[in-house]
Scaffold this motif. Structure first.
Motif, PDB file in Angstrom:
ATOM      1  N   ALA A  27       1.266  -1.057  -0.042  1.00 10.56           N
ATOM      2  CA  ALA A  27      -0.339   0.130  -0.023  1.00 10.56           C
ATOM      3  C   ALA A  27       0.761   1.029  -0.302  1.00 10.56           C
ATOM      4  CB  ALA A  27      -0.755  -0.410   1.124  1.00 10.56           C
ATOM      5  N   CYS A  28       1.605   1.028  -0.007  1.00 13.89           N
ATOM      6  CA  CYS A  28       2.709   2.405   0.088  1.00 13.89           C
ATOM      7  C   CYS A  28       2.955   3.238  -0.811  1.00 13.89           C
ATOM      8  CB  CYS A  28       4.607   1.778   0.208  1.00 13.89           C
ATOM      9  SG  CYS A  28       5.021   1.117   1.862  1.00 13.89           S
ATOM     10  N   GLU A  29       3.068   2.971  -2.153  1.00 14.14           N
ATOM     11  CA  GLU A  29       2.364   3.385  -3.176  1.00 14.14           C
ATOM     12  C   GLU A  29       1.296   4.531  -3.537  1.00 14.14           C
ATOM     13  OE1 GLU A  29       4.262   2.952  -6.847  1.00 14.14           O
ATOM     14  OE2 GLU A  29       6.425   2.161  -6.147  1.00 14.14           O
ATOM     15  N   ASP A  30       0.266   4.082  -3.637  1.00 20.28           N
ATOM     16  CA  ASP A  30      -0.882   3.363  -4.054  1.00 20.28           C
ATOM     17  C   ASP A  30      -1.580   4.344  -2.865  1.00 20.28           C
ATOM     18  OD1 ASP A  30      -1.853   1.022  -3.254  1.00 20.28           O
ATOM     19  OD2 ASP A  30      -2.478   0.401  -4.649  1.00 20.28           O
ATOM     20  N   MET A  31      -1.618   4.126  -0.908  1.00 16.51           N
ATOM     21  CA  MET A  31      -1.977   3.854  -0.194  1.00 16.51           C
ATOM     22  C   MET A  31      -3.608   3.358  -0.448  1.00 16.51           C
ATOM     23  SD  MET A  31       0.002   6.400   0.964  1.00 16.51           S
ATOM     24  CE  MET A  31      -1.043   7.176   2.429  1.00 16.51           C
ATOM     25  N   MET A  32      -3.652   2.708  -0.828  1.00 18.20           N
ATOM     26  CA  MET A  32      -5.144   1.936  -0.526  1.00 18.20           C
ATOM     27  C   MET A  32      -4.906   0.949   0.594  1.00 18.20           C
ATOM     28  SD  MET A  32      -7.518   2.257  -2.957  1.00 18.20           S
ATOM     29  CE  MET A  32      -8.569   1.212  -3.069  1.00 18.20           C
TER      30      MET A  32
END
Length: 194
Positions: A27-32
């Motif tokens: 989830a680090c990049e898209d924060m999902m």
């Protein structure tokens, strides 16, 4: 027998997908948050990300508070405008939170460590990297598993000039008129001195 196994598999998948002990590194990049079958809220978020300063310098510590209703889940990072990498280092995660390795940094993000309630008294501490320009904080905040807001952003923070001019303290973003004025002055000062 097959129905029982299918039911157990579904129960296992729903438990794994809820991530009660924090966001996954994916989830680090898209924060999902990867809550299976649940979409982010489209209504305006009831949360704001407030910082204790709008200007930072080498070795300085910036505090971030998520202001709004109580929440159970969080993923919090610092980023450069247009970037996907988590910047800087988080320190001393508050109760019921933990570090999350993002962008190869073991302390690149902070997430929840359980589903206990967190609130306005939960304060996060961040130290910037040595060489970086403007940054902002980004968060995904979950009131509960099925109710979360994606990609909340703080106001931009600017690197202090080498002389140290412009460093400030006190909570920025609390008084709307003062915040806009101080942000504009900070932007002008930082732009002319950098």
């Amino acid at each position: 027998m097959g129905v029982l196994w299918f039911g157990l598999l579904l129960l296992h998948l729903s438990w794994v997908e809820a991530y009660p002990s924090g966001a996954p590194t994916g989830a680090c990049e898209d924060m999902m948050p990867r809550h299976m079958g649940v979409e982010p809220q489209t209504s305006p978020p009831p949360y704001a990300l407030l910082t204790n300063t709008r200007v930072y310098g080498p070795g300085s510590t910036v505090t971030v508070t998520i202001v709004g209703p109580e929440y159970r889940g969080v993923l919090l990072e610092a980023r450069a405008p247009g970037g996907l990498s988590a910047l800087g280092t988080w320190w001393l995660p508050p109760p019921d939170t933990r570090f999350l390795e993002c962008s190869g940094n073991p302390q690149g993000a902070v997430t929840h460590s359980n589903t206990n309630i967190k609130g306005n008294a939960t304060v996060f501490s961040w130290t910037p990297p040595d060489a970086v320009g403007p940054v902002y904080f980004m968060a995904t905040v979950a009131q509960q598993r099925t109710v979360y807001w994606l990609n909340l952003r703080s106001a931009a923070l600017f690197r202090a000039p080498a002389s140290g001019l412009g460093l400030s303290s006190g909570t920025e973003g609390v008084a709307p008129g003062g915040t806009l004025l101080s942000a504009a002055l900070c932007w002008l000062l930082c732009k002319t001195l950098l």
